[in-house]
Design an enzyme around this catalytic site. Sequence first.
Site, PDB file in Angstrom:
ATOM      1  N   ASP A 508       0.874  -1.180   0.000  1.00 56.03           N
ATOM      2  CA  ASP A 508       0.000   0.000   0.000  1.00 56.03           C
ATOM      3  C   ASP A 508       0.912   1.231   0.000  1.00 56.03           C
ATOM      4  O   ASP A 508       2.128   1.100   0.184  1.00 56.03           O
ATOM      5  CB  ASP A 508      -0.866  -0.061   1.267  1.00 56.03           C
ATOM      6  CG  ASP A 508      -2.044   0.888   1.215  1.00 56.03           C
ATOM      7  OD1 ASP A 508      -2.229   1.588   0.207  1.00 56.03           O
ATOM      8  OD2 ASP A 508      -2.792   0.922   2.218  1.00 56.03           O
ATOM      9  N   GLU A 511       2.781   5.037  -3.908  1.00 58.11           N
ATOM     10  CA  GLU A 511       2.766   6.049  -4.996  1.00 58.11           C
ATOM     11  C   GLU A 511       4.083   6.811  -5.107  1.00 58.11           C
ATOM     12  O   GLU A 511       4.436   7.179  -6.235  1.00 58.11           O
ATOM     13  CB  GLU A 511       1.601   7.019  -4.768  1.00 58.11           C
ATOM     14  CG  GLU A 511       0.241   6.382  -4.905  1.00 58.11           C
ATOM     15  CD  GLU A 511      -0.123   5.453  -3.732  1.00 58.11           C
ATOM     16  OE1 GLU A 511       0.404   5.674  -2.619  1.00 58.11           O
ATOM     17  OE2 GLU A 511      -0.897   4.515  -3.946  1.00 58.11           O
ATOM     18  N   ASP A 584      -8.783   3.698  -2.167  1.00 58.75           N
ATOM     19  CA  ASP A 584      -9.706   4.035  -1.095  1.00 58.75           C
ATOM     20  C   ASP A 584     -10.992   4.667  -1.624  1.00 58.75           C
ATOM     21  O   ASP A 584     -11.176   5.884  -1.592  1.00 58.75           O
ATOM     22  CB  ASP A 584      -8.998   4.963  -0.108  1.00 58.75           C
ATOM     23  CG  ASP A 584      -7.750   4.296   0.481  1.00 58.75           C
ATOM     24  OD1 ASP A 584      -7.630   3.059   0.359  1.00 58.75           O
ATOM     25  OD2 ASP A 584      -6.910   4.999   1.043  1.00 58.75           O
TER      26      ASP A 584
END
Length: 916
Positions: A508, A511, A584
């Site tokens: 997770d 980015e 999300d």
Amino acid sequence: MATTRSPLLLLLLLFLLSCSLHIPSVSSWKKDEFRNCKQTPFCHRARSRSPRSCSLVAADVAIHDGDLTAKLVSKNGEPFENPLILKLSVYKGGILRVRVDEDPNLGPPKKRFEVPDVVLGEFESSKLWLSRVSDEGVSSVVYLSSDLEAVVRHDPFEVYVRRKGGERVLSMNSNGLFDFEQLRMKKEGEDWSESFRSHTDSRPYGPQSISFDVSFYGADFVYGIPEHATALALSPTRGPGVEFSEPYRLFNLDVFEYLHDSPFGIYGSIPLMLSHGKGSGTNGFFWLNAAEMQIDVLGKGWDAEDGIALPSSQERIDTHWMSEAGIVDAFFFLGPEPKDVVQQYTSVTGRPSMPQHFATAYHQCRWNYRDEEDVGNVDSKFDEFDIPYDVLWLDIEHTNGKRYFTWDSALFPHPEEMQKKLADKGRHMVTIVDPHIKRDDDYYIHKEATNNGYYVKDSSGKDYDGWCWPGSSSYLDVLNPEIRSWWADKFSLQNYAGSTPSLYIWNDMNEPSVFNGPEVTMPRDALHHGGVEHRELHNAYGYYFHMATADGLLKRGNGNDRPFVLSRAFFPGSQRYGAIWTGDNTAEWEHLRVSVPMVLTLGLTGITFAGADVGGFFGNPDTELLVRWYQLGAYYPFFRAHAHHDTKRREPWLFGDRNTELMRDAIRTRYILLPYFYTLFREANTTGVPVMRPLWMEFPADEATFKNDEAFMVGNSILVQGIYTAGAKHASVYLPGGQSWYDMKTGVAYKGGVTHNLGVSDDSIPAFQKAGTIIPRKDRFRRSSTQMVNDPYTLVIALDGSLEAEGELYVDDGKSFEFGQGAYIHRRFSFTKGQLTSTNIAAPGSGKTFSSNCIIDRIILLGLSSGNKSALVEPGNIKLTIEPGPLNLHARSSSKALTIRRPNVRIADDWTIKIL
Ligand SMILES: *[C@@H]1O[C@H](CO)[C@@H](O)[C@H](O)[C@H]1NC(C)=O
Ligand SMILES: *[C@@H]1O[C@H](CO)[C@@H](O)[C@H](O)[C@H]1NC(C)=O
């Protein structure tokens, strides 16, 4: 609280309560934290250029090392200090690659970044050696395929592909928007820095952006370029009367509470656009570049803004591509069919990896399952309520203070035992491992990374220090292969204390997400391996982290256990490393709705193993929405429920008997269809064609499907229509094609080529099997997919108008790589002239074999009337009776279904069954 008597206090309390209830629902998207195009100088500059302003000319056209090369020089001698080098290469299958970079011999201050590790070596070596270029005076032409040629027009410079008849297919710089800012050394007094909010970007080499236009001829729509939460067919972003005013942004960002209809960039980036049109077929354009990109889809009349519109001889869709850095490395994919484009694209960036079988089943996740007791309870409730599931997930709270590869010893004192208990029921566990490393001198990972110099550096050369879940954190420089290899070793069973072979991984925040960084990410002037600036690499950071993790699991399993790694960030090639989810999302109907185009778009761009959080991550879904989400999510290629920390618990048994039953049914639907899904995953693995497909991929000539993103195909046999509103009693469903469709619940046949207004109930969403197909199923209920391995199969044969049907079944050991050497069963079932035949379609063996004693114990025939009474199985000369039914398909009198019970033929064998 009960003792409070003061009405004033009570009022105050009520007021406070109502505030805290309302604040989150007033658009929580923090728009101001992110730059729009106007606040992004390169985007603003590129967007302000007018059509036909490029003055570059292609000169000195020649053949060099099998490529066509040319110099791009400025006609008026300005503004280019140095000519650019254009290189055009042709690959097997007619793929055209166009590269433009600065001339290294003219000494630019540094080499511009070319993304390594994405284009397959196999593809590189399929280059066709050009030996001839035809000179047409104004342009140079090279052969591409039997009906296509690539053209470089000299003045003004333009590259396009045309049919031998002369019609254009795809082109670059036809509108003269090409621009290439060259790297420079700073002169005295020059300041190139840019500021956004409290952050300053030093930009040591000055502006270095690239932009150009691309035109898709004969296209009705364009698609692709994930990731955005928008419709499947991309709306124009510039031109008269457009819907969006911002370009589609490709910049991997951790966007808190993303909107459900916005061109804004979220977690991943794939600069591949596909076009489709009734006349022109399907084409694709891919720009391999990892810097921030912005893409405008130009609406009709966009270039008439200054008064003059150019007459165009061919209908087309124009687009404008702008990137902050890097080089031009672009690929033209020329179809002509939708599936051809995906094959061509994945021949460059890699086919999707073959998942482990368990990973194609249902996953149960939540931030967070608190402790071992919670895990044990959730696990046993699934059994108590007869709901199958395969994987239980642990989010960040399972660690010791967000130090990855550790366990909170109070909450998870016996991690190995916990995993073994799950494994005993054939279940697996997934834990989270993120790229931010807690800056704690007692944490071994931080110590090693610091000592080895493995962190990304800030612009001054110190280890970059940002804020994330663990607090002050540094980030591994995963661009460096040495660091990836070191990281991969951390996943071994010895190094990852408390891990067992049934544990897999979730990446997770890759980015990367940096809470206090510009736009919640890393500064663009941060420095990577080899002096690469973060701006040049940003969109690929998560890709390299995903790669390192998958390599770690590969090493752990001695190269014979297929990795499972879920990642949020992605880039071209991510399909080789694992699954992707859409991040999300929110528990709202609109988010359920947009999940379909989002997952479809990922599939079109190579990433087939994708899904959205079932139930929605933020917020509490009402029960009906949750049920509808399960019913739809059961058809996502990646099927996982997940929820935010602050949401109420929402395991499927918490909403009363009826709703438990509905969610159980939805999950069981997936388990019943697992043999079909797994067969489709193998198809994706060999061809790139996604598991979940837009209707137009299967019906490319049917215009009514081009914009439809409420319904989708699973493989070529199942059409699913989502229900996206509360209290729906009817659904309008378009069934494409000339054949009919069988309702998968009732067996009733519906005509194709028609929009049907169907009644819907709460018990399922509409799903249809296309006439002419055969679907393999496993109908017995088990606790997990692993326990279904030896179960018998059911074949559902949906006959078309000529009483024919065809389907496939692929089976292997579900976990190793031996299928790569031939250890699998691959059969084609075909029904024709009243006879079902099973034939082997496995590629000729290459060393390993796979055997299975599984049998087919039931065959359901849809579309045959009950006159037929018996069937003959060969070899064996065994006569069986045919019964009407099954009964549950008899809900409607018009259904025609027959069942052959216990033919008991093995899936591994050749056989026929004749209807008498
Ligand atoms: C299929 O998947 C395997 C395992 O993930 C991978 O090694 C292989 O490259 C993929 N593609 C093909 C064509 O087998
Ligand atoms: C039995 O099935 C075949 C097709 O398989 C069909 O041609 C034939 O008419 C059927 N016979 C009866 C009695 O319905």
